[in-house]
Motif scaffolding. Sequence first.
Motif, PDB file in Angstrom:
ATOM      1  N   ASN A 155      54.014 -46.176  19.837  1.00 13.76           N
ATOM      2  CA  ASN A 155      54.774 -45.018  19.366  1.00 13.76           C
ATOM      3  C   ASN A 155      54.096 -43.690  19.690  1.00 13.76           C
ATOM      4  OD1 ASN A 155      52.749 -45.625  17.514  1.00 13.76           O
ATOM      5  ND2 ASN A 155      53.929 -44.948  15.743  1.00 13.76           N
ATOM      6  N   TRP A 156      52.850 -43.727  20.144  1.00 13.44           N
ATOM      7  CA  TRP A 156      52.197 -42.507  20.607  1.00 13.44           C
ATOM      8  C   TRP A 156      52.950 -41.890  21.786  1.00 13.44           C
ATOM      9  CZ3 TRP A 156      48.826 -39.010  19.059  1.00 13.44           C
ATOM     10  CH2 TRP A 156      47.939 -39.327  18.014  1.00 13.44           C
ATOM     11  N   SER A 163      55.349 -38.812  21.724  1.00 15.98           N
ATOM     12  CA  SER A 163      54.896 -37.430  21.898  1.00 15.98           C
ATOM     13  C   SER A 163      55.134 -36.952  23.325  1.00 15.98           C
ATOM     14  CB  SER A 163      53.416 -37.301  21.527  1.00 15.98           C
ATOM     15  OG  SER A 163      52.600 -38.073  22.391  1.00 15.98           O
ATOM     16  N   SER A 223      53.635 -38.226   9.893  1.00 16.83           N
ATOM     17  CA  SER A 223      53.188 -39.358  10.710  1.00 16.83           C
ATOM     18  C   SER A 223      53.793 -39.187  12.085  1.00 16.83           C
ATOM     19  CB  SER A 223      53.619 -40.691  10.085  1.00 16.83           C
ATOM     20  OG  SER A 223      55.025 -40.830  10.171  1.00 16.83           O
ATOM     21  N   LEU A 224      53.508 -40.114  12.985  1.00 16.05           N
ATOM     22  CA  LEU A 224      54.050 -40.025  14.338  1.00 16.05           C
ATOM     23  C   LEU A 224      55.567 -40.149  14.365  1.00 16.05           C
ATOM     24  CD1 LEU A 224      51.407 -42.073  16.367  1.00 16.05           C
ATOM     25  CD2 LEU A 224      51.719 -39.592  16.338  1.00 16.05           C
ATOM     26  N   TRP A 275      57.980 -37.288  15.517  1.00 20.90           N
ATOM     27  CA  TRP A 275      58.431 -37.027  16.885  1.00 20.90           C
ATOM     28  C   TRP A 275      59.887 -37.438  17.064  1.00 20.90           C
ATOM     29  CZ3 TRP A 275      56.276 -33.882  20.222  1.00 20.90           C
ATOM     30  CH2 TRP A 275      54.924 -33.568  20.060  1.00 20.90           C
ATOM     31  N   THR A 306      50.483 -32.884  14.755  1.00 30.52           N
ATOM     32  CA  THR A 306      49.880 -33.996  15.505  1.00 30.52           C
ATOM     33  C   THR A 306      48.480 -33.633  15.980  1.00 30.52           C
ATOM     34  OG1 THR A 306      52.067 -34.716  16.263  1.00 30.52           O
ATOM     35  CG2 THR A 306      50.165 -35.539  17.478  1.00 30.52           C
ATOM     36  N   SER A 324      45.223 -35.682  14.760  1.00 29.45           N
ATOM     37  CA  SER A 324      44.563 -36.487  15.789  1.00 29.45           C
ATOM     38  C   SER A 324      43.258 -35.850  16.248  1.00 29.45           C
ATOM     39  CB  SER A 324      45.503 -36.690  16.986  1.00 29.45           C
ATOM     40  OG  SER A 324      45.933 -35.434  17.518  1.00 29.45           O
ATOM     41  N   LEU A 360      45.312 -40.057  12.578  1.00 34.26           N
ATOM     42  CA  LEU A 360      46.433 -40.710  13.251  1.00 34.26           C
ATOM     43  C   LEU A 360      45.990 -41.873  14.129  1.00 34.26           C
ATOM     44  CD1 LEU A 360      48.625 -37.626  14.254  1.00 34.26           C
ATOM     45  CD2 LEU A 360      49.042 -39.258  12.419  1.00 34.26           C
ATOM     46  N   HIS A 398      47.877 -38.716   5.963  1.00 38.59           N
ATOM     47  CA  HIS A 398      48.686 -37.835   6.787  1.00 38.59           C
ATOM     48  C   HIS A 398      49.073 -36.591   5.999  1.00 38.59           C
ATOM     49  CE1 HIS A 398      48.593 -40.744   9.818  1.00 38.59           C
ATOM     50  NE2 HIS A 398      49.617 -41.495   9.450  1.00 38.59           N
TER      51      HIS A 398
END
Length: 401
Positions: free
Chosen positions: A44-45, A48, A323-324, A327, A374, A378, A384, A397
């Motif tokens: 899931n990164w 971005s 969280s991710l 995005w 993010t 990160s 993250l 987060h």
Amino acid sequence: MTTSFREPVDNDTTAHVRGPSIRPRRILRDLEYPAQLFSNITPNWFASVMGTGIIATAAATLPAQGPLLHGVALVMWVLASVLLISLLAATTIHWIFHTETAKSHHRHSVMSHFYGAPAMALMTVGAGTLLVGRDLLGPELALSIDIALWSTGTALGLFIAVAIPYLQFTKHQVGQDAAFGGWLMPVVSPMVSASTGAMLLPYLPQGQTRQTMLLACYAMFGLSLLASMMVIPHIWGRLIHHKVGAAAAVPTLWIVLGPLGQSITAANLLGGNAHLAVSGFLAQALEAFGILYGVPVLGFALLWASIAAMVTIRTAREHLPFSLTWWSFTFPVGTCVTGLSGLAAHTGLVAFEVMAVAAFIGLAATWLLVATKTFIGSAIHGTLFLKVSPQEAEKSHANAA
């Protein structure tokens, strides 16, 4: 006696022994050691990259153009390209040194669906390369890169579109309240192939090659559309019977806009370039299909966007942990921007032009917010990159945000 013993120790040795070790890092502060960032690079990164790259393609295709907008598109394409290369390298390191963790991602009933993201990230950067990267790389190199990224992304996306539903049908333990926007990720990728493949039609040899490409893109359009039509009712039903659910999953409601906006984009791009591969009535029919399909689907997209916005605002008032999944606010909205631009180009309606520009402004503001959070979560804190429980993730987060 205790005090007299501790004072000399503190005065004589603390600065010498502990001084250098307690100096806090300016980056990756919450990691035990910097290399820990490679311990849990999840698919899931790549969302971005998608969310950043769609800014470039959306900006390049807006009805209103200018030097400033072109500059924004170019900068965002460069940033998306750097992110893609960095994540590919980090993922490789993750697989080499944390193999068992990497192998576990596809067995996870939630994380596995995000394997659709790498394929879409490749094609998003490829489309940006063809649209704006050519100014830096030259037309020939830009085309070669786009063909390579499209081919790789399409092959990977078609594999994921089959593999993840197969695992869901045969291996994953799925509850009645498990449906969420992420279920669409594996099946949306072929729709991205259809829309970005349409952009390659003018560069292919005339005749059978172009016709095959055109019809293959329409086949992937149908694959993704029909699969999405099967998934979306499950998400709607889950919301009816089990309500919104966990706050951290609320942003994934916006993923539903992905197949809607991307299909509008694909229908108009394919219809607009159909005359390059076919002629006569068929070419005219395919161009008309872009409008006849796009406008009704846009209506449902606006309905879903309104519902998703209301749920998001309601959740944010209580608590919406970062969280991710945030995005999800970017790429799906970006596909609606490109879809609106396509409708504006084929109808000439000012209303669609205004809607496209307004949606792009909202997209850009949202990207800035998500990208900032993010970066903090990160590069600054590193939270993250950690594999934690849902409860710990929500707390960490929130602190990082």
